[in-house]
Design an enzyme around this catalytic site. Structure first.
Site, PDB file in Angstrom:
ATOM      1  CG  HIS A 168      36.286  35.915  35.391  1.00 42.31           C
ATOM      2  ND1 HIS A 168      36.095  36.970  36.247  1.00 42.31           N
ATOM      3  CD2 HIS A 168      36.257  34.802  36.173  1.00 42.31           C
ATOM      4  CE1 HIS A 168      35.930  36.524  37.479  1.00 42.31           C
ATOM      5  NE2 HIS A 168      36.043  35.220  37.473  1.00 42.31           N
ATOM      6  N   GLY A 203      41.876  29.803  35.982  1.00 40.87           N
ATOM      7  CA  GLY A 203      42.997  30.730  36.157  1.00 40.87           C
ATOM      8  C   GLY A 203      43.995  30.218  37.187  1.00 40.87           C
ATOM      9  CG  ASP A 206      41.215  30.873  42.624  1.00 46.06           C
ATOM     10  OD1 ASP A 206      41.121  31.239  43.801  1.00 46.06           O
ATOM     11  OD2 ASP A 206      40.717  31.509  41.673  1.00 46.06           O
ATOM     12  CG  LEU A 209      42.734  41.760  37.203  1.00 49.83           C
ATOM     13  CD1 LEU A 209      42.003  41.830  35.862  1.00 49.83           C
ATOM     14  CD2 LEU A 209      42.655  43.124  37.876  1.00 49.83           C
TER      15      LEU A 209
HETATM   16  O1  PAF Z   1      37.248  29.894  40.755  1.00 48.94           O
HETATM   17  C1  PAF Z   1      36.013  30.073  40.850  1.00 48.94           C
HETATM   18  O2  PAF Z   1      35.466  31.091  40.438  1.00 48.94           O
HETATM   19  C2  PAF Z   1      35.163  28.997  41.496  1.00 48.94           C
HETATM   20  O3  PAF Z   1      35.837  28.379  42.540  1.00 48.94           O
HETATM   21  C3  PAF Z   1      34.638  27.952  40.495  1.00 48.94           C
HETATM   22  C4  PAF Z   1      35.767  27.167  39.865  1.00 48.94           C
HETATM   23  C5  PAF Z   1      33.821  28.643  39.407  1.00 48.94           C
HETATM   24  C6  PAF Z   1      33.723  26.955  41.201  1.00 48.94           C
HETATM   25  O4  PAF Z   1      32.627  27.593  41.792  1.00 48.94           O
END
Ligand code: PAF
Length: 284
Positions: free
Chosen positions: A39, A149, A152, A186
């Site tokens: 993040h 990121g 996902d 991570l």
């Molecule tokens: O990837 C995530 O953390 C979540 O799916 C997101 C994009 C914040 C939506 O809740």
């Protein structure tokens, strides 16, 4: 010093309106909190791309298909705000569930095609929840740039599709997956791994990496993936939910890496689900 937290939509809107009237651009990093270095790399990149930076923190109930997963999801808001403090974040927008989904909320954003298969096949309703909340966060923040990121990877495709289809004026930027030194991607869910499971978990990245190399060398999925599945089970994963080669640009299934592709996997370690993916260069 930790970052200023905004919980109400009207406050967020008035802050963003002030910025925009002053001609400033806005970037947003949507998160569900439990912030890790992945993040923070999105946050650092966002900081460079726009005049103002909003991080959102909302554990979105609509994207959890499993109530235990929602209940066990780590919630560390104070630590998150402290981590963001030195990174030049202007606002941490952390609405509560009734701000996001007030009484009578009845709209779902549903993306077909790229949301099918992979995680979509195993987590019913998950991508509808993601698409709905991301649409709301983009509209609420009015961001010019939004950062996500690559871990996902299917989510990225869903978000790109909804932004195009709904004409949302935002540019989607991505950052590569950040990994532990042993390769483990991570994830906020890694916090739930026992020491023993953590040792097993690194095999996922290693097996994906070795398989990606064989696919780049021109081997077919039928020659590589059954052995990779068996290796994952032997390493200690309880089950392999999927392990598939897909085209990077549109996620179509592939038998060989004749275009730039991704090898994507989801595995279970007891009740913890891990996902990861690796780029696969086209075989020549
Ligand atoms: O990837 C995530 O953390 C979540 O799916 C997101 C994009 C914040 C939506 O809740």
């Amino acid at each position: 010093m930790s970052v200023a937290i905004v919980r109400s939509l009207s406050t967020l809107r008035s802050v963003v309106t002030r910025w925009k009237r002053a001609g400033e651009t806005v970037a947003v990093v949507p998160t569900m909190g439990a912030l890790h270095a992945g993040h923070l790399s999105l946050v650092r990149t966002g900081r460079k791309l726009a005049d103002r930076l909003v991080v959102t923190l909302f554990v979105n109930p609509k994207q959890f298909n499993n109530p235990d997963d929602l209940a066990n999801y780590p919630r560390t808001e104070n630590d998150d705000a402290v981590k963001l403090g030195p990174l030049g974040v202007d606002v941490l927008y952390a609405p509560d569930a009734t701000t996001m989904y007030p009484e009578g909320f009845a709209t779902t954003v549903s993306v077909t095609g790229v949301s099918e298969g992979l995680c979509g096949a195993h987590r019913p309703g998950h991508f509808d929840g993601v698409a709905t909340v991301v649409t709301k966060l983009l509209m609420q923040t009015g961001a010019d740039i939004a950062l996500f990121g690559e871990k996902d990877f299917q989510q990225l495709h869903v978000i790109r599709r909804l932004v195009r289809d709904l004409d949302i004026p935002v540019e989607i930027r991505t950052c590569p997956t950040v990994r532990e030194p042993d390769g483990l991607a991570l994830s906020s869910r890694n916090a739930r791994l026992t020491d023993e499971q953590r040792k097993t978990a690194n095999a996922l990245a290693q097996i994906l990496y070795a398989s990606a190399n064989r696919l780049t060398a021109g081997e077919e999925t039928s020659a590589v993936l059954p052995g990779a599945r068996a290796a994952l089970l032997k390493a200690g994963f309880a089950s392999v939910e999927y392990l598939e080669l897909r085209a990077e640009n549109d996620l179509r299934p592939l038998e060989r890496a004749d275009v730039l592709s991704r090898l994507l996997a989801a595995v279970w370690l007891n009740d913890v689900r891990l996902i990861d993916n690796m780029p696969v260069q086209p075989s020549t």
